[in-house]
Design a protein around this motif. Sequence first.
Motif, short mmCIF file in Angstrom:
data_model
loop_
_atom_site.label_atom_id
_atom_site.label_comp_id
_atom_site.label_asym_id
_atom_site.label_seq_id
_atom_site.Cartn_x
_atom_site.Cartn_y
_atom_site.Cartn_z
N ASP A 94 -82.50 97.28 -31.41
CA ASP A 94 -82.47 96.13 -32.30
C ASP A 94 -83.88 95.61 -32.59
N THR A 95 -84.77 96.55 -32.95
CA THR A 95 -86.17 96.19 -33.22
C THR A 95 -86.55 96.52 -34.66
N ARG A 96 -85.57 96.41 -35.58
CA ARG A 96 -85.85 96.79 -36.96
C ARG A 96 -86.95 95.94 -37.56
N GLU A 104 -90.25 96.81 -36.07
CA GLU A 104 -90.70 98.12 -36.54
C GLU A 104 -91.19 98.02 -37.99
N ALA A 156 -84.85 106.54 -35.82
CA ALA A 156 -84.01 105.47 -36.38
C ALA A 156 -82.94 105.03 -35.40
N ARG A 157 -82.32 105.97 -34.69
CA ARG A 157 -81.26 105.59 -33.76
C ARG A 157 -81.81 104.77 -32.59
N THR A 158 -83.00 105.14 -32.13
CA THR A 158 -83.62 104.38 -31.04
C THR A 158 -83.94 102.97 -31.49
N VAL A 159 -84.46 102.84 -32.72
CA VAL A 159 -84.79 101.52 -33.26
C VAL A 159 -83.53 100.68 -33.40
N ALA A 160 -82.45 101.30 -33.90
CA ALA A 160 -81.20 100.56 -34.06
C ALA A 160 -80.63 100.14 -32.71
N ALA A 161 -80.71 101.03 -31.72
CA ALA A 161 -80.17 100.72 -30.40
C ALA A 161 -80.95 99.59 -29.73
#
Length: 444
Positions: free
Chosen positions: A93-95, A98, A86-91
């Motif tokens: 900005d690919t929510r 994903e 989740a942190r990698t996705v948030a960093a």
Amino acid sequence: LVGNAAQAGAAPATAVALAAGALLPAGALVALVLTDWTTAVAFAVGMPLLALLLRLFVRASGDSSERYLAAQGLIAGRLVEAVRGARTVAAADTRDREAARILAPLPELRRQGLRMWRVQGRSTAQAATLLPLLQLSVLAVAGLRVAAGELSVGGLFAAWRYAVLATGIGAFVGQLNALVRARRAAGRLQEVLDLPALQYGSSQLPSGTGQLEFRDAVARHGGRTVLNVPVLRLPGGSVTAVVGRSGSGKSSLAALAGRLEDPSAGSVLLDGVPLSELTHTALRTAVTQAFARPELVGATVHDTIALGVRDPGEARVVQAAREACAHAFVRRLPAGYATPCPSAPLSGGERQRLGLARAFTHPGRLLILDDALSGLDSATTARVSDVLFRPSPSHARLVVAHRPETAARADRVVWLEEGRVRAVGPHAELWRDPAYREVFGGGE
């Protein structure tokens, strides 16, 4: 797994209900034969067609159920991956991207779900059409028999009622569908159950100092050989550093040494005994491990550090925390060592120190550190290394190292390259090789 287990678990009850429900139609068919065998023949003429319909239903329902469960599992697997990262996705900005990836199998899930309903609806409609025809055929034959004076009116009524009871088998489409889905779910569970589980032996370790030996040990993952060690003997009572570039097989060597996995071929021995022949208690008492990203298993911080085959006692837990440079920050937690793990605000380095404390709490004859110092600052690494590299002839240490200063303090270095041992020797001797220095970034 949870969803499939629930479906597979319902199979016995569904099978029993199906078998119990079939007793009445079977008994009615026997009674029909005893009442008038001619009408029974008329009924039996349509049975192959009914059997064919049920067979086609089972085949179509099974295929759609398998595809439905596969799509469901794919969505669940991708969701778990996304939550873990989740942190990698948030960093990044690919929510949205994903979310689209996770839900990509959703149209297939919908398609197979609708297909299951259509298959069941069509089979129910076909059975609802065929079964009355079977009843009418029995009634027609019985009527002709009455007209010919070969069957009484009471016999006609009995034959018709038995035919109605015998056609009750058509009502089992729903239960049959549940049984098919349970079978497909059990098949998916079998993929997990077929994975080889570690089997422990009955041997105990003789007295020794943790000599580790690899004999033609091969590790394969996904059909690819990631480690091949024909001969490697690491003396007991010493410290061995394992170095190599990313993907060279360091973690695989550590996993084989601690028997977190068995070699695909060959064997690994501890003080002359193959690890696979040791009892569970003998192995887990003799071998202690620490990892780069330890999980905090236990209700409290104390439980996390004390986790092991035997209870180490309060004094040993505190002493191990001091050795791992964890005692100071643990005391600052809301409830100290009694702080629940989910309530402990820990950094990555602090979690790693708790993992080291857990390893130091249970000093076996072989301590394995798989990159367990990577999250520590230089000062903390030096203090922990003083404990780790302290002369101890009673047990051996195997350290996966990424820093030259860590490798320099070891008695010997095992240099891995592309899954093979390129060289074994003191760090000072290996350092003369430019290729070895490149492993650490090429520093002079």
